[in-house]
Design a protein around this motif. Structure first.
Motif, PDB file in Angstrom:
ATOM      1  N   CYS A  35     -18.353  -6.250  18.451  1.00  0.00           N
ATOM      2  CA  CYS A  35     -19.091  -6.932  18.205  1.00  0.00           C
ATOM      3  C   CYS A  35     -19.617  -8.661  17.923  1.00  0.00           C
ATOM      4  O   CYS A  35     -20.720  -7.933  18.462  1.00  0.00           O
ATOM      5  CB  CYS A  35     -18.596  -7.524  16.018  1.00  0.00           C
ATOM      6  N   LEU A  36     -18.970  -8.820  19.678  1.00  0.00           N
ATOM      7  CA  LEU A  36     -19.800  -9.727  19.807  1.00  0.00           C
ATOM      8  C   LEU A  36     -20.128  -9.221  20.983  1.00  0.00           C
ATOM      9  O   LEU A  36     -21.386  -9.898  21.318  1.00  0.00           O
ATOM     10  CB  LEU A  36     -19.023 -10.768  20.685  1.00  0.00           C
ATOM     11  N   ILE A  37     -20.281  -8.767  21.605  1.00  0.00           N
ATOM     12  CA  ILE A  37     -21.109  -7.586  22.831  1.00  0.00           C
ATOM     13  C   ILE A  37     -21.934  -7.010  22.615  1.00  0.00           C
ATOM     14  O   ILE A  37     -22.894  -7.508  23.191  1.00  0.00           O
ATOM     15  CB  ILE A  37     -19.532  -7.087  23.294  1.00  0.00           C
ATOM     16  N   GLU A  38     -21.545  -6.176  21.359  1.00  0.00           N
ATOM     17  CA  GLU A  38     -23.182  -5.557  20.365  1.00  0.00           C
ATOM     18  C   GLU A  38     -24.403  -6.673  19.918  1.00  0.00           C
ATOM     19  O   GLU A  38     -25.663  -6.494  20.460  1.00  0.00           O
ATOM     20  CB  GLU A  38     -22.539  -4.926  19.181  1.00  0.00           C
ATOM     21  N   ARG A  39     -23.823  -8.070  19.807  1.00  0.00           N
ATOM     22  CA  ARG A  39     -24.248  -9.002  18.959  1.00  0.00           C
ATOM     23  C   ARG A  39     -25.429  -9.957  20.319  1.00  0.00           C
ATOM     24  O   ARG A  39     -26.002 -10.677  19.882  1.00  0.00           O
ATOM     25  CB  ARG A  39     -23.637 -10.366  18.259  1.00  0.00           C
ATOM     26  N   LEU A  40     -24.327  -9.920  21.590  1.00  0.00           N
ATOM     27  CA  LEU A  40     -24.843 -10.382  22.458  1.00  0.00           C
ATOM     28  C   LEU A  40     -26.369 -10.730  23.050  1.00  0.00           C
ATOM     29  O   LEU A  40     -27.122 -11.612  23.019  1.00  0.00           O
ATOM     30  CB  LEU A  40     -24.221 -10.703  24.074  1.00  0.00           C
ATOM     31  N   ARG A  57     -12.004  -7.456  31.170  1.00  0.00           N
ATOM     32  CA  ARG A  57     -12.717  -6.583  29.755  1.00  0.00           C
ATOM     33  C   ARG A  57     -14.339  -6.779  28.916  1.00  0.00           C
ATOM     34  O   ARG A  57     -14.647  -5.677  29.613  1.00  0.00           O
ATOM     35  CB  ARG A  57     -11.381  -6.529  29.053  1.00  0.00           C
ATOM     36  N   ASN A  58     -13.997  -8.103  28.614  1.00  0.00           N
ATOM     37  CA  ASN A  58     -15.151  -7.491  27.740  1.00  0.00           C
ATOM     38  C   ASN A  58     -16.619  -7.946  28.605  1.00  0.00           C
ATOM     39  O   ASN A  58     -17.791  -7.380  28.608  1.00  0.00           O
ATOM     40  CB  ASN A  58     -15.412  -9.433  27.256  1.00  0.00           C
ATOM     41  N   ARG A  64     -21.929  -2.973  30.944  1.00  0.00           N
ATOM     42  CA  ARG A  64     -22.600  -0.951  31.054  1.00  0.00           C
ATOM     43  C   ARG A  64     -23.321  -1.530  29.465  1.00  0.00           C
ATOM     44  O   ARG A  64     -24.338  -0.676  29.632  1.00  0.00           O
ATOM     45  CB  ARG A  64     -20.443  -1.090  30.813  1.00  0.00           C
ATOM     46  N   ARG A  65     -23.044  -2.687  28.586  1.00  0.00           N
ATOM     47  CA  ARG A  65     -24.220  -2.085  27.504  1.00  0.00           C
ATOM     48  C   ARG A  65     -24.808  -3.468  28.228  1.00  0.00           C
ATOM     49  O   ARG A  65     -26.501  -2.315  27.195  1.00  0.00           O
ATOM     50  CB  ARG A  65     -23.645  -3.297  26.182  1.00  0.00           C
ATOM     51  N   TYR A  66     -24.852  -3.538  28.763  1.00  0.00           N
ATOM     52  CA  TYR A  66     -26.742  -4.703  28.495  1.00  0.00           C
ATOM     53  C   TYR A  66     -27.218  -4.779  30.894  1.00  0.00           C
ATOM     54  O   TYR A  66     -26.984  -5.193  31.160  1.00  0.00           O
ATOM     55  CB  TYR A  66     -26.249  -5.811  28.289  1.00  0.00           C
ATOM     56  N   PRO A  67     -27.073  -3.146  30.911  1.00  0.00           N
ATOM     57  CA  PRO A  67     -27.705  -3.283  32.616  1.00  0.00           C
ATOM     58  C   PRO A  67     -28.726  -4.106  33.431  1.00  0.00           C
ATOM     59  O   PRO A  67     -29.005  -3.650  34.439  1.00  0.00           O
ATOM     60  CB  PRO A  67     -28.151  -1.368  32.677  1.00  0.00           C
ATOM     61  N   HIS A 151     -21.533 -17.666  22.205  1.00  0.00           N
ATOM     62  CA  HIS A 151     -20.858 -16.439  20.367  1.00  0.00           C
ATOM     63  C   HIS A 151     -19.763 -16.690  20.848  1.00  0.00           C
ATOM     64  O   HIS A 151     -19.829 -16.858  21.923  1.00  0.00           O
ATOM     65  CB  HIS A 151     -21.480 -15.654  20.866  1.00  0.00           C
ATOM     66  N   VAL A 152     -18.545 -16.757  19.664  1.00  0.00           N
ATOM     67  CA  VAL A 152     -17.609 -17.097  20.227  1.00  0.00           C
ATOM     68  C   VAL A 152     -16.726 -16.122  18.719  1.00  0.00           C
ATOM     69  O   VAL A 152     -17.135 -15.543  17.802  1.00  0.00           O
ATOM     70  CB  VAL A 152     -17.490 -18.315  19.420  1.00  0.00           C
TER      71      VAL A 152
END
Length: 216
Positions: A35-40, A57-58, A64-67, A151-152
Motif C-alpha cells: 500500500c505504501l509503495i502504491e502511494r509513493l 525488498r521494498n 519496478r513500479r516507478y521505472p 511515508h510511514v
C-alpha cells in the motif's frame, strides 16, 4: 563504543541468520508495505529514499513500479546491506538503486550521494526498531524536498483486535527488539507543524498497522 556502533552491532547480530529467510517470513505480518509503495507516486525523474531498507525488498518493488525514478536505501546493518545488494543485482536493478551504510537518525548519512534532497522518504516497519526513532523522523524531514512527502507504515496499537492478540504479538516482537510506537501519530503531528506540512494518518487492518503521509 558509540550509540551508532552499538545499534549496528545489535542489528547485525539480530539479522545475521534471519536475513536469509526475512522476506519469506515477514510477508505474512508486515502488512501495508505494498500500500505504501502504491502511494509513493514519485514525480518523473524523482529521487526516493528508504530509511532502514533491510533486504531491499521494498526498493525492488518500488523501482519496478516507478521505472522513471531513482532509489536510495540506507541501513545500519552491513549484514542486511549485503543481502540487499545481492537481491538488487539479481533483479537487474543495480543501476537504479544505490545502497548506503549509515544511521537513519544522522541527516549527514546521505551526503556522499550528491543528492541535495529527496522527493519521497519512506520508513517501512523500521521506526519500531530504531531506538532513537524520533531523531530518525526528523532526519528524514531534513532530507526532504520542498514539495516532498514522507511515508510511514509500521505496527499499530491493535486497537480493534482482541487484547490477547496484542499481548502475544507485542511480547513476540520484543524478542526481536521491536517496539510499536504508541505516540507515532503525535510525533508526526508535531513534525508536520514544525516543517509546515500536512499529515494524513490512518490505522490499517483494525489497528494492526498504522499508515501515515506527511506532505510539504
Amino acid at each position: 563504543m558509540s550509540g551508532t556502533a552499538d545499534t549496528a552491532r545489535l542489528m547485525d547480530s539480530v539479522y545475521r541468520r534471519q536475513r536469509h529467510v526475512y522476506d519469506l517470513t515477514r510477508k505474512y505480518y508486515l502488512l501495508g508495505r505494498d500500500c505504501l509503495i502504491e502511494r509513493l507516486e514519485p514525480p518523473r525523474g524523482g529521487v526516493v529514499l528508504e530509511l532502514g531498507c533491510g533486504t531491499g525488498r521494498n526498493l525492488i518493488a518500488a523501482a519496478r513500479r516507478y521505472p522513471d525514478a531513482s532509489f536510495y536505501g540506507l541501513d545500519i546493518s552491513r549484514q542486511m546491506l549485503e543481502t540487499a545488494a545481492a537481491n538488487i543485482a539479481k533483479a537487474g536493478l543495480a543501476g537504479r538503486i544505490t545502497l548506503i551504510e549509515g544511521d537513519a537518525a544522522n541527516p549527514a548519512a546521505t551526503e556522499g550521494t550528491g543528492v541535495p534532497a529527496f522527493d519521497r522518504v519512506f520508513y517501512s516497519y523500521t521506526l519500531s526498531m530504531i531506538p532513537i526513532w524520533r531523531e530518525a523522523l526528523a532526519a528524514g524531514a531534513a532530507r526532504l524536498a520542498e514539495d516532498g512527502r514522507i511515508h510511514v507504515v509500521d505496527f499499530g496499537q491493535q486497537g480493534r483486535l482482541p487484547g490477547w492478540f496484542r499481548s502475544v504479538l507485542f511480547e513476540w516482537l520484543k524478542s526481536f527488539h521491536v517496539s510499536p510506537r504508541a505516540d507515532l501519530e503525535d510525533e508526526l503531528q508535531g513534525l508536520a507543524r514544525s516543517i509546515g506540512a500536512e499529515l494524513r494518518f490512518k490505522p490499517l487492518y483494525r489497528g494492526y498497522a498504522d499508515y501515515a503521509e506527511l506532505s510539504k
